[in-house]
Design a protein around this motif. Structure first.
Motif, short mmCIF file in Angstrom:
data_model
loop_
_atom_site.label_atom_id
_atom_site.label_comp_id
_atom_site.label_asym_id
_atom_site.label_seq_id
_atom_site.Cartn_x
_atom_site.Cartn_y
_atom_site.Cartn_z
N SER A 186 12.59 -4.54 -49.55
CA SER A 186 12.77 -5.41 -50.80
C SER A 186 14.37 -5.34 -51.05
N GLY A 187 15.07 -4.70 -49.94
CA GLY A 187 16.54 -4.80 -50.19
C GLY A 187 17.40 -4.82 -49.05
N VAL A 188 18.31 -5.48 -48.59
CA VAL A 188 19.05 -5.33 -47.51
C VAL A 188 20.74 -5.09 -47.53
N THR A 189 21.40 -4.53 -47.03
CA THR A 189 22.52 -4.03 -46.87
C THR A 189 23.16 -4.20 -45.51
N THR A 190 24.60 -5.04 -45.73
CA THR A 190 25.39 -4.94 -44.45
C THR A 190 26.51 -4.02 -44.77
N VAL A 191 26.43 -3.00 -43.60
CA VAL A 191 27.46 -2.28 -43.50
C VAL A 191 28.51 -2.18 -42.41
N GLY A 192 29.87 -2.06 -42.50
CA GLY A 192 30.75 -2.24 -41.55
C GLY A 192 32.08 -1.36 -41.64
N ALA A 196 38.39 -12.45 -39.92
CA ALA A 196 38.03 -13.76 -40.50
C ALA A 196 36.70 -14.17 -40.81
N GLY A 197 35.87 -13.72 -39.73
CA GLY A 197 34.34 -14.01 -40.06
C GLY A 197 33.66 -12.86 -40.92
N ALA A 198 34.13 -12.04 -41.31
CA ALA A 198 33.36 -10.94 -42.18
C ALA A 198 34.10 -10.76 -43.57
N PHE A 199 35.14 -11.63 -43.96
CA PHE A 199 35.82 -11.34 -45.24
C PHE A 199 36.00 -12.92 -45.85
N ASP A 200 36.03 -12.58 -47.31
CA ASP A 200 36.62 -13.94 -47.90
C ASP A 200 37.98 -13.92 -47.75
N PRO A 201 38.73 -15.01 -47.98
CA PRO A 201 40.29 -15.16 -47.76
C PRO A 201 40.92 -14.08 -48.65
N LEU A 202 40.30 -13.67 -49.99
CA LEU A 202 41.12 -12.93 -50.77
C LEU A 202 41.11 -11.41 -50.19
N LEU A 203 40.18 -11.01 -49.72
CA LEU A 203 39.96 -9.76 -49.27
C LEU A 203 40.60 -9.62 -47.91
N LEU A 204 40.79 -10.70 -47.15
CA LEU A 204 41.66 -10.60 -45.92
C LEU A 204 43.06 -10.49 -46.23
N LYS A 205 43.45 -11.41 -47.40
CA LYS A 205 44.87 -11.06 -47.84
C LYS A 205 45.09 -9.66 -48.25
N ALA A 206 44.19 -9.19 -48.94
CA ALA A 206 44.45 -7.63 -49.43
C ALA A 206 44.52 -6.60 -48.23
N LEU A 207 43.56 -7.01 -47.25
CA LEU A 207 43.68 -6.06 -45.87
C LEU A 207 45.01 -6.21 -44.98
N ARG A 208 45.58 -7.38 -45.08
CA ARG A 208 46.60 -7.77 -44.07
C ARG A 208 47.70 -6.76 -43.78
N PRO A 209 48.22 -5.91 -45.05
CA PRO A 209 48.94 -4.93 -44.75
C PRO A 209 48.86 -3.89 -43.55
N VAL A 210 47.48 -3.70 -43.21
CA VAL A 210 47.19 -2.75 -42.29
C VAL A 210 46.59 -3.21 -41.03
N GLY A 211 46.58 -4.75 -41.03
CA GLY A 211 46.33 -5.44 -39.80
C GLY A 211 44.60 -5.27 -39.55
N CYS A 212 44.03 -6.07 -38.79
CA CYS A 212 42.58 -6.09 -38.16
C CYS A 212 42.62 -6.13 -36.89
N LEU A 213 42.10 -4.95 -36.03
CA LEU A 213 41.84 -4.94 -34.61
C LEU A 213 40.45 -5.25 -34.23
N ARG A 214 39.64 -4.74 -35.28
CA ARG A 214 38.06 -5.31 -34.98
C ARG A 214 37.31 -4.99 -36.15
N VAL A 215 36.31 -5.70 -36.46
CA VAL A 215 35.13 -5.45 -37.32
C VAL A 215 33.90 -5.32 -36.63
N LEU A 216 33.37 -4.27 -37.17
CA LEU A 216 32.22 -3.72 -36.73
C LEU A 216 31.19 -3.84 -37.79
N ARG A 217 29.73 -4.73 -37.65
CA ARG A 217 28.96 -4.47 -38.62
C ARG A 217 27.44 -4.32 -38.30
N ALA A 218 26.52 -4.00 -39.16
CA ALA A 218 25.07 -3.90 -38.99
C ALA A 218 24.61 -3.87 -40.14
#
Length: 298
Positions: A167-173, A137-159
């Motif tokens: 000059s550029g920044v990237t969040t990967v997870g 819930a804290g890592a994705f917008d509602p529509l992406l959350l809905k798209a991922l719902r069929p596989v469930g979400c145990l944990r999200v890891l990000r850096a």
């Protein structure tokens, strides 16, 4: 969700050192059986064995075992839906990696991207901070959350990472899912057939870090992204990139498009599609290496 302390520090709940966890099973044990048929019952003198032949036979056996082991490991090194299905226990082992592998293994402090930039230029990315593991819930917008719902979400890891010029920044997870291989294959097929990985309303969120170069990296700063549903592991890998100066981007471009030669979008010209794709590639590679490493913590 709390943020990291100063860059280089590690959040609680995301271990710095390995602790007990299930080990991945090795290659299946087996032996090469050879049946010798002797049509005659007559006794005959047994010839002396030649050392060269014995050595050659041993080499063949070793090579055969190596090929079998390589084939088993290969199912984890190549994300191929047509490959031999992973066992439920193996899926469970990979699902447990997030709390048994050191954070510096999954999200290295420095990532080298040889040939990962525009025109095959080399890239180097430095980790700004690691987010505490948490729910989707804290890592994705509602529509992406809905798209991922069929596989469930145990944990999200990000850096979050920055490039050598800051000059550029990237969040990967990574999303560690609750699904089996069949469900991951179904979701991967849907993402591919419906181009869900190229929809701007299905972009992952950023992980901004106060007091760092990524302080202004918010939703409006998202410029390019990639989302990959793996089929050989219960994991979804994603990355989203933007400008470090906090400028908003009116039209984000998926990395698959932003990395096409001649693309003229701001994200493409700044190499942000290469940033998202290159970092995601290497974090995915670190995951696969951890899953197949014989030295993985027991």
């Amino acid at each position: 969700m709390t943020h990291d302390a100063p860059p280089g520090s590690h959040p609680p709940g995301f271990p710095l050192s390995p602790h007990p966890g299930a080990a991945l099973p090795g290659a299946p044990a087996g032996a090469f059986a050879e049946t010798l048929a002797e049509p005659s019952a007559r006794l005959r003198r047994v010839r002396e064995r030649r050392p060269a032949r014995a050595v050659a036979a041993l080499v063949c056996v070793v090579l055969g075992l190596g090929l079998i082991g390589g084939a088993v490991a290969g199912s984890w090194l190549v994300d191929d839906p047509a490959a031999s299905p992973a066992s439920p226990s193996r899926y469970a082992d990979v699902r447990a990696l997030w709390h048994s592998v050191p954070v510096d293994t999954l999200f290295p402090r420095t990532i080298k991207g040889e040939g990962a930039g525009p025109g095959g230029a080399d890239r180097v990315w430095t980790r700004v901070a690691v987010a505490p593991d948490g729910p989707c819930a804290g890592a994705f917008d509602p529509l992406l959350l809905k798209a991922l719902r069929p596989v469930g979400c145990l944990r999200v890891l990000r850096a979050t990472y920055t490039d050598a010029t800051a000059s550029g920044v990237t969040t990967v997870g990574m999303v560690v899912t609750e699904a089996d291989r069949s469900a991951m294959v179904d979701l991967s097929r849907r993402f591919s057939q419906e181009d869900l990985d190229e929809r701007a309303d299905l972009m992952p969120r950023t992980y901004p870090v106060p007091g760092t170069v990524a302080a202004g990296f918010g939703d409006r700063q998202r410029a390019s992204w990639t989302v990959r549903v793996l089929t050989d592991a219960p994991v979804v890998v994603f990355a989203v990139s933007g400008f470090a100066d906090g400028r908003p981007v009116a039209e984000p471009v998926p990395a698959a498009e932003a990395t096409v030669p001649g693309e003229t979008s701001a994200a493409a010209q700044a190499g942000l599609g290469h940033e998202a794709r290159g970092i995601a590639d290497r974090v995915e590679g670190a995951l696969r290496e951890s899953a197949t490493s014989p030295e993985r913590p027991e």
